[in-house]
Design a protein around this motif. Structure first.
Motif, mmCIF file in Angstrom:
data_model
loop_
_atom_site.group_PDB
_atom_site.id
_atom_site.type_symbol
_atom_site.label_atom_id
_atom_site.label_comp_id
_atom_site.label_asym_id
_atom_site.label_seq_id
_atom_site.Cartn_x
_atom_site.Cartn_y
_atom_site.Cartn_z
ATOM 1 N N GLN A 229 -38.328 -2.069 -25.970
ATOM 2 C CA GLN A 229 -37.207 -2.978 -26.224
ATOM 3 C C GLN A 229 -35.896 -2.187 -26.216
ATOM 4 O OE1 GLN A 229 -37.735 -6.303 -26.509
ATOM 5 N NE2 GLN A 229 -39.911 -5.881 -26.212
ATOM 6 N N THR A 230 -34.804 -2.897 -25.988
ATOM 7 C CA THR A 230 -33.493 -2.258 -26.008
ATOM 8 C C THR A 230 -32.593 -2.984 -26.999
ATOM 9 O OG1 THR A 230 -32.267 -3.598 -24.406
ATOM 10 C CG2 THR A 230 -33.822 -1.981 -23.511
ATOM 11 N N HIS A 231 -31.443 -2.378 -27.262
ATOM 12 C CA HIS A 231 -30.450 -3.001 -28.149
ATOM 13 C C HIS A 231 -29.367 -3.719 -27.350
ATOM 14 C CE1 HIS A 231 -32.238 -0.970 -31.539
ATOM 15 N NE2 HIS A 231 -32.091 0.197 -30.957
ATOM 16 N N PHE A 232 -29.565 -3.861 -26.050
ATOM 17 C CA PHE A 232 -28.499 -4.361 -25.183
ATOM 18 C C PHE A 232 -28.943 -5.605 -24.410
ATOM 19 C CE2 PHE A 232 -27.946 0.237 -25.671
ATOM 20 C CZ PHE A 232 -26.681 0.267 -26.249
ATOM 21 N N ARG A 233 -29.695 -6.486 -25.057
ATOM 22 C CA ARG A 233 -30.173 -7.696 -24.379
ATOM 23 C C ARG A 233 -28.999 -8.554 -23.907
ATOM 24 N NH1 ARG A 233 -35.593 -7.766 -23.043
ATOM 25 N NH2 ARG A 233 -35.811 -10.000 -23.425
ATOM 26 N N TYR A 234 -27.927 -8.600 -24.692
ATOM 27 C CA TYR A 234 -26.767 -9.405 -24.321
ATOM 28 C C TYR A 234 -26.150 -8.902 -23.022
ATOM 29 C CZ TYR A 234 -24.044 -5.469 -26.092
ATOM 30 O OH TYR A 234 -23.511 -4.211 -26.278
ATOM 31 N N LEU A 235 -26.127 -7.586 -22.840
ATOM 32 C CA LEU A 235 -25.566 -6.990 -21.633
ATOM 33 C C LEU A 235 -26.510 -7.195 -20.447
ATOM 34 C CD1 LEU A 235 -23.195 -5.416 -20.492
ATOM 35 C CD2 LEU A 235 -24.230 -3.298 -21.352
ATOM 36 N N GLU A 236 -27.804 -7.058 -20.702
ATOM 37 C CA GLU A 236 -28.799 -7.335 -19.655
ATOM 38 C C GLU A 236 -28.688 -8.789 -19.182
ATOM 39 O OE1 GLU A 236 -31.928 -4.254 -21.820
ATOM 40 O OE2 GLU A 236 -32.381 -6.393 -21.725
ATOM 41 N N ASN A 237 -28.549 -9.701 -20.133
ATOM 42 C CA ASN A 237 -28.448 -11.119 -19.775
ATOM 43 C C ASN A 237 -27.187 -11.401 -18.968
ATOM 44 O OD1 ASN A 237 -30.861 -11.765 -21.058
ATOM 45 N ND2 ASN A 237 -29.864 -12.249 -23.003
ATOM 46 N N ALA A 238 -26.086 -10.738 -19.335
ATOM 47 C CA ALA A 238 -24.837 -10.910 -18.587
ATOM 48 C C ALA A 238 -24.995 -10.424 -17.155
ATOM 49 C CB ALA A 238 -23.699 -10.175 -19.285
ATOM 50 N N PHE A 239 -25.690 -9.291 -16.983
ATOM 51 C CA PHE A 239 -25.914 -8.764 -15.637
ATOM 52 C C PHE A 239 -26.782 -9.718 -14.827
ATOM 53 C CE2 PHE A 239 -28.480 -6.511 -12.546
ATOM 54 C CZ PHE A 239 -27.517 -5.821 -11.818
ATOM 55 N N ILE A 240 -27.863 -10.186 -15.420
ATOM 56 C CA ILE A 240 -28.778 -11.101 -14.730
ATOM 57 C C ILE A 240 -28.038 -12.357 -14.275
ATOM 58 C CG2 ILE A 240 -30.750 -12.633 -15.103
ATOM 59 C CD1 ILE A 240 -31.893 -10.361 -16.923
ATOM 60 N N GLN A 241 -27.182 -12.878 -15.159
ATOM 61 C CA GLN A 241 -26.445 -14.095 -14.835
ATOM 62 C C GLN A 241 -25.400 -13.855 -13.749
ATOM 63 O OE1 GLN A 241 -24.339 -15.817 -18.141
ATOM 64 N NE2 GLN A 241 -24.011 -17.758 -17.104
ATOM 65 N N GLN A 242 -24.607 -12.797 -13.909
ATOM 66 C CA GLN A 242 -23.528 -12.547 -12.954
ATOM 67 C C GLN A 242 -24.030 -12.215 -11.554
ATOM 68 O OE1 GLN A 242 -20.209 -10.004 -13.933
ATOM 69 N NE2 GLN A 242 -20.340 -10.499 -16.113
ATOM 70 N N THR A 243 -25.155 -11.498 -11.479
ATOM 71 C CA THR A 243 -25.657 -11.065 -10.171
ATOM 72 C C THR A 243 -26.689 -12.015 -9.586
ATOM 73 O OG1 THR A 243 -27.389 -9.683 -11.179
ATOM 74 C CG2 THR A 243 -25.253 -8.627 -10.725
ATOM 75 N N ASP A 244 -26.992 -13.105 -10.316
ATOM 76 C CA ASP A 244 -28.033 -14.048 -9.882
ATOM 77 C C ASP A 244 -29.328 -13.296 -9.572
ATOM 78 O OD1 ASP A 244 -29.132 -16.509 -9.284
ATOM 79 O OD2 ASP A 244 -28.470 -16.476 -7.190
ATOM 80 N N TRP A 245 -29.766 -12.493 -10.551
ATOM 81 C CA TRP A 245 -30.920 -11.602 -10.384
ATOM 82 C C TRP A 245 -32.184 -12.391 -10.062
ATOM 83 C CZ3 TRP A 245 -31.128 -6.601 -9.614
ATOM 84 C CH2 TRP A 245 -32.342 -5.911 -9.796
ATOM 85 N N ASN A 246 -32.919 -11.938 -9.070
ATOM 86 C CA ASN A 246 -34.153 -12.599 -8.635
ATOM 87 C C ASN A 246 -35.245 -12.379 -9.675
ATOM 88 O OD1 ASN A 246 -36.635 -13.262 -7.353
ATOM 89 N ND2 ASN A 246 -35.749 -12.848 -5.345
ATOM 90 N N ASN A 247 -35.810 -13.475 -10.210
ATOM 91 C CA ASN A 247 -36.803 -13.325 -11.279
ATOM 92 C C ASN A 247 -38.156 -12.827 -10.781
ATOM 93 O OD1 ASN A 247 -37.874 -15.608 -10.082
ATOM 94 N ND2 ASN A 247 -37.352 -17.007 -11.757
ATOM 95 N N HIS A 248 -38.306 -12.602 -9.480
ATOM 96 C CA HIS A 248 -39.513 -11.967 -8.972
ATOM 97 C C HIS A 248 -39.432 -10.440 -9.103
ATOM 98 C CE1 HIS A 248 -41.319 -15.604 -7.461
ATOM 99 N NE2 HIS A 248 -40.209 -15.911 -6.817
ATOM 100 N N LYS A 249 -38.255 -9.926 -9.386
ATOM 101 C CA LYS A 249 -38.083 -8.485 -9.591
ATOM 102 C C LYS A 249 -38.187 -8.175 -11.079
ATOM 103 C CE LYS A 249 -35.024 -8.075 -5.578
ATOM 104 N NZ LYS A 249 -33.666 -7.750 -5.097
ATOM 105 N N ALA A 250 -38.401 -6.890 -11.396
ATOM 106 C CA ALA A 250 -38.489 -6.486 -12.804
ATOM 107 C C ALA A 250 -37.183 -6.809 -13.532
ATOM 108 C CB ALA A 250 -38.775 -4.989 -12.892
ATOM 109 N N ARG A 251 -37.309 -7.207 -14.782
ATOM 110 C CA ARG A 251 -36.109 -7.475 -15.581
ATOM 111 C C ARG A 251 -35.339 -6.173 -15.778
ATOM 112 N NH1 ARG A 251 -33.834 -10.805 -19.697
ATOM 113 N NH2 ARG A 251 -32.609 -9.500 -21.112
ATOM 114 N N PRO A 252 -34.040 -6.155 -15.503
ATOM 115 C CA PRO A 252 -33.242 -4.945 -15.761
ATOM 116 C C PRO A 252 -33.222 -4.612 -17.256
ATOM 117 C CG PRO A 252 -32.055 -6.479 -14.343
ATOM 118 C CD PRO A 252 -33.240 -7.217 -14.883
#
Length: 290
Positions: A149-172
């Motif tokens: 686990q990380t302490h930066f879930r909010y930042l990970e979520n922002a990246f996923i949203q902004q970049t339209d991250w493909n959910n078939h790839k590993a979660r950043p």
């Protein structure tokens, strides 16, 4: 319960399986480099070298500089190799090979990566030094372990949203460098960075030779990401693995990058060997003056 022979694998001489090292072969301050040839470049700066061992892409030299014992080891390229190297280094220090039990008094390594990288923001100069204050990993290594686990879930979520991250790839996943080592290396000469680690050099870094990457604007999405003035600065292939394994195993780790290329401007270093050597000298001076 003792570790089984298929879990902790030792060679006939008692050395750890991939690295071919014995517990006494390593120092508590460890420099990692990707290229095996760079091991010799680092150890040539030592006052003395006492250990030279290698197997596959994993070459290790241990010696002394200014009275301090140091180990430099090549990891090869990629977080899959980092998983091997950091697990086996930790085992050398923190598992009793006779009883196959974890030692009560744990050793905490200082791990410093000396690596090369390509910048993705146009204002980052060629041949400059960048410290990975943060890293975002696209490799998924952290999630193969309990407590990943990380302490930066909010930042990970922002990246996923902004970049339209493909959910078939590993979660950043996002991690931060050791605060102790960060203070040691933080000075005007060093740029603080938010490094991205991916699982390959071509498609995973947005390059196209004969196969088009997906998405085909991956680099543009990375360059455009911003959250509270935090932007991704550079791309490489090991840092997230180093930070992930150090985080899980309880070691201090930092990644220092020599910026040889800038993907935004299309420029490449005129003298990469000289730039890397300067980073090696800088790193060794910092490690042996504290």
């Amino acid at each position: 319960m003792p570790l089984g022979h298929s879990e902790l694998i030792l060679n006939a001489d008692g050395s750890i399986y991939h690295l071919n090292l014995l517990p006494e072969d390593i120092a508590h301050t460890i420099i990692t480099v990707g290229d095996p040839e760079r091991v010799t470049e680092v150890s040539n700066c030592f006052d003395t070298v006492e250990i030279k061992k290698g197997k596959r892409e994993f070459l290790t030299h241990t010696g002394h500089l200014n009275g301090k014992r140091l180990t430099v080891i090549s990891t090869g390229i990629g977080t899959d190799n980092i998983d091997i190297v950091l697990n086996e280094l930790d085992a050398l220090a923190n598992i009793d090979f006779q009883t196959r039990l974890t030692k009560e008094n744990r050793i905490r390594f200082k791990i410093v990566r000396i690596g090369t990288s390509g910048a993705i923001q146009p204002d980052i100069p060629i041949d400059s030094f960048l410290m990975s204050e943060f890293v975002i990993g696209f490799d998924g290594l952290l999630y193969f372990y309990k407590n990943g686990q990380t302490h930066f879930r909010y930042l990970e979520n922002a990246f996923i949203q902004q970049t339209d991250w493909n959910n078939h790839k590993a979660r950043p996943y996002i991690l931060k460098c050791s605060s102790e080592l960060g203070v040691m290396f933080n000075e005007n000469r060093i740029r603080l960075g938010f490094t991205a680690t991916n699982t390959g050099f071509y498609g995973p870094q947005g390059r196209s030779l004969r196969i088009e990457p997906s998405p085909n604007d991956f680099m543009q999405r990375l360059m455009a990401f911003e959250y509270e003035n935090l932007k991704i600065t550079n791309l490489e292939m090991e840092t997230s693995g180093i930070y992930a394994m150090a985080h899980l195993l309880g070691h201090d780790a930092i990644s220092l990058n020599c910026i040889l290329a800038n993907r935004a401007t299309g420029k490449f270093s005129n003298n990469p060997s000289e730039a890397i050597h300067k980073l090696i000298e800088y790193t060794l001076n910092k490690l042996t003056s504290h």
